[in-house]
Design a protein around this motif. Structure first.
Motif, PDB file in Angstrom:
ATOM      1  N   CYS A  73       0.833  -1.206   0.000  1.00  0.00           N
ATOM      2  CA  CYS A  73       0.000   0.000   0.000  1.00  0.00           C
ATOM      3  C   CYS A  73       0.868   1.256   0.000  1.00  0.00           C
ATOM      4  N   PRO A  74       0.751   2.095  -1.011  1.00  0.00           N
ATOM      5  CA  PRO A  74       1.597   3.290  -1.088  1.00  0.00           C
ATOM      6  C   PRO A  74       1.315   4.275   0.045  1.00  0.00           C
ATOM      7  N   SER A  75       0.132   4.198   0.618  1.00  0.00           N
ATOM      8  CA  SER A  75      -0.186   5.128   1.690  1.00  0.00           C
ATOM      9  C   SER A  75       0.032   4.512   3.068  1.00  0.00           C
ATOM     10  N   LEU A  77      -1.659   2.417   4.849  1.00  0.00           N
ATOM     11  CA  LEU A  77      -2.817   2.636   5.693  1.00  0.00           C
ATOM     12  C   LEU A  77      -3.449   1.332   6.166  1.00  0.00           C
ATOM     13  N   ILE A  78      -2.911   0.202   5.743  1.00  0.00           N
ATOM     14  CA  ILE A  78      -3.492  -1.078   6.169  1.00  0.00           C
ATOM     15  C   ILE A  78      -2.760  -1.548   7.415  1.00  0.00           C
ATOM     16  N   CYS A 101      -6.727   6.438   1.732  1.00  0.00           N
ATOM     17  CA  CYS A 101      -6.681   5.512   0.592  1.00  0.00           C
ATOM     18  C   CYS A 101      -6.841   6.278  -0.717  1.00  0.00           C
ATOM     19  N   LEU A 106      -3.782  -1.483  -5.581  1.00  0.00           N
ATOM     20  CA  LEU A 106      -2.593  -2.334  -5.491  1.00  0.00           C
ATOM     21  C   LEU A 106      -2.789  -3.461  -4.491  1.00  0.00           C
TER      22      LEU A 106
END
Ligand code: SF4
Ligand code: SF4
Lengths: 207, 322
Positions: A73-75, A77-78, A101, A106
């Motif tokens: 995850c590029p952010s 956030l998971i 998000c 992805l």
């Protein structure tokens, strides 16, 4: 003189043609949806936040807590935690901070077991940032309850072998606690929150 | 005996006045709701749905809201004129109901100058609009008022001429006579051009789209009533919708045979016809875009007035020959 008459007649005809159009619309059925009482079917391509895919065979999720999604995850956030249950690893917590998000997809693509999908959830207005933190695991449990399927419990860490039974629990329990401390306060509170955002979502999908 | 007759007629006048007031209020409430419904359905919307059955009492709620609004009087207005304008616009509206025959007997006063009374008092509407626009001391209001005067002067002429050709056929200004003359055939079939011209002029006279230049929202905010709020604004609104009723009633009397019709009582036929005409005017509004000012004036002076005159002359010739 003829052009004058012609202008009047063509002008008059065009006015009648316009009125013909509006009267046809007048008798057509209306398209407005009275929102809280009626809802539209979302298009198949709609991307809401991610959720677990419910496997009809096993009647539960397919996640193996490999953490590929959270790493990809590029952010970032998971927030997921896995525990070992026997031979398998299962997620005990899967929380996303949806307000970060970008819906890039992805996480859905990278998942080796195709455990994730985009939900059709669109009613996401909330009063605080906390409302955008979604407990995906609790959401899945709620879906199972609605379908009348056995609800997957949050797995407890189980000893792998008897010999380690004494030694293992301590670090295993200490680890999630330590991880929690690292995380932002929102993620901390997340497990308590899920029921509230998930409930309107259930009604939503039912209708 | 004479005094007794007079007192009866005064009693009748008061009853008529109360009836007219009630009619004006109910009509405006209904028309506003109807307009919103018609516009909504032409745009595939449902329109008001929340208050009452299909939003039927939505306008009552709106009226109550308007009643509760503060009456704002801007500092630099010309106060006496500013305050008088909403009353002046409402007067001709009330007077016109004096002579409109709703059915055989349902008429307050059957005057032999009925048509002239309505038309001459209708001219007061322009005065009220001019007063409102001028006294507001606001450039948009003044522009709206000026446009309204130019427009009404331009459209009153063909309106009168078209009505004249019907009056020529009947030979009376009395509205009941005009209805009586249509016992065999409605004048809309004998005078189709006059009917079309009348509807166009009536739309312009009531300042409704596509001729709503005096209150063109996109250019003039709200036109002549920009500076009015609360109940004063409501009076202008009420007058506009009542004017619609009056021009539609005139169209019914002149072209559609008034209260005449089979089976149903006269008043029902009359109202059906009136609201059918009003629907037509609303239909125009939600179909045609607003005309430019030069187009508006051109239409009147170059097309409507010559056509109306030609129609009048032809009517006169035919009447002479027959
Ligand atoms: S869609 Fe993209 S941003 Fe959203 S959770 Fe998945 S990987 Fe992260
Ligand atoms: S990538 Fe798939 S299987 Fe792995 S943790 Fe994420 S959801 Fe679970």
């Amino acid at each position: 003189m003829t052009s004058y008459v012609k202008e009047i007649l063509t002008g008059f005809y065009s006015l009648l043609a316009g009125m013909g159009v509006t009267i046809r619309y007048f008798v057509k059925p209306i398209v407005t949806v009275q929102y809280p009482r009626e809802k539209l079917q979302m298009s198949p391509a709609y991307r809401g936040h991610t959720e677990f895919v419910l496997d009809p065979e096993t009647q539960t999720h397919r996640c193996i807590a490999c953490e590929l999604c959270s790493r990809t995850c590029p952010s970032q956030l998971i927030h997921l935690e896995g525990v070992k249950v026997g031979k398998k690893k299962l997620p005990s917590k899967y929380v996303i901070e949806y307000h970060l998000c970008s819906l890039c997809g992805l996480c859905v693509e990278v998942c080796p077991t195709q455990a994730l999908q985009f939900s059709k959830e669109y009613r996401l207005a909330g009063y605080s940032r906390q409302d955008a933190v979604i407990d995906v695991f609790a959401r899945m449990q709620a879906q199972q309850r609605r379908l009348g399927w056995p609800v997957t419990p949050i797995p407890e860490p189980q000893p792998e072998a008897e010999g380690e039974a004494e030694a293992k629990p301590k670090p295993a329990k200490a680890k999630p606690a330590a991880k929690k401390a690292e995380k932002p306060a929102e993620a901390e509170a997340a497990p308590a929150a899920p029921e509230t955002p998930a409930t309107p979502a259930e009604e939503e999908e039912k209708s | 005996m004479a005094t007794a007759a007079q007192s009866v007629s005064i009693f009748g006048m008061i009853a008529g006045l109360i009836g007219v007031m009630a009619l004006v209020a109910v009509n405006a409430l209904f028309l506003i709701w109807m307009e919103r419904k018609v516009s909504a359905h032409m745009q595939l919307r449902p329109g008001p749905m929340e208050v009452g059955w299909h939003g039927a009492i939505q306008t009552i709620a709106d009226a109550l809201k308007l009643l509760g609004k503060e009456l704002i009087t801007p500092r630099d207005v010309d106060k006496p004129v500013y305050l008088a304008a909403p009353i002046v616009i409402f007067l001709p509206v009330l007077v016109s109901f004096l002579v409109i025959p709703f059915s055989q007997n349902l008429i307050i006063r059957d005057m032999n100058v009925g048509v002239l009374l309505i038309l001459s008092f209708a001219a007061l509407t322009v005065l009220a609009i001019l007063m409102a626009g001028w006294a507001s001391n606001n450039k948009y209001a003044v522009f709206g008022a000026i446009r309204s005067v130019a427009q009404n002067v331009a459209y009153e002429i063909p309106l009168l001429i078209t009505l004249m050709s019907v009056i020529l056929m009947v030979g009376s200004f009395r509205l009941t006579d005009i209805v009586a003359a249509q016992s065999r055939i409605w004048f809309v079939f004998l005078q189709p051009i006059a009917f079309i011209l009348y509807i166009i002029c009536a739309t312009a006279e009531t300042n409704r789209a596509p001729f709503d230049l005096p209150e063109a929202e996109s250019e003039l905010v709200a036109g002549f009533h920009t500076e009015y709020s609360g109940m004063r604004f409501a009076l202008f609104f009420l007058a506009e919708y009542t004017n619609m009723f009056i021009v539609a009633a005139l169209a019914t009397i002149f072209f559609l045979g008034g209260w005449r019709g089979p089976f149903l009582p006269g008043i029902v036929w009359f109202l059906i016809k009136v609201y059918a005409i009003i629907f037509l005017i609303m239909w125009f509004r939600w179909t045609f875009p607003r005309v430019r000012f030069d187009q508006l004036i051109t239409l009147s002076w170059k097309i409507l007035i010559p056509l109306a005159l030609a129609n009048l002359i032809v009517t006169a010739f035919v009447l002479k020959l027959v």
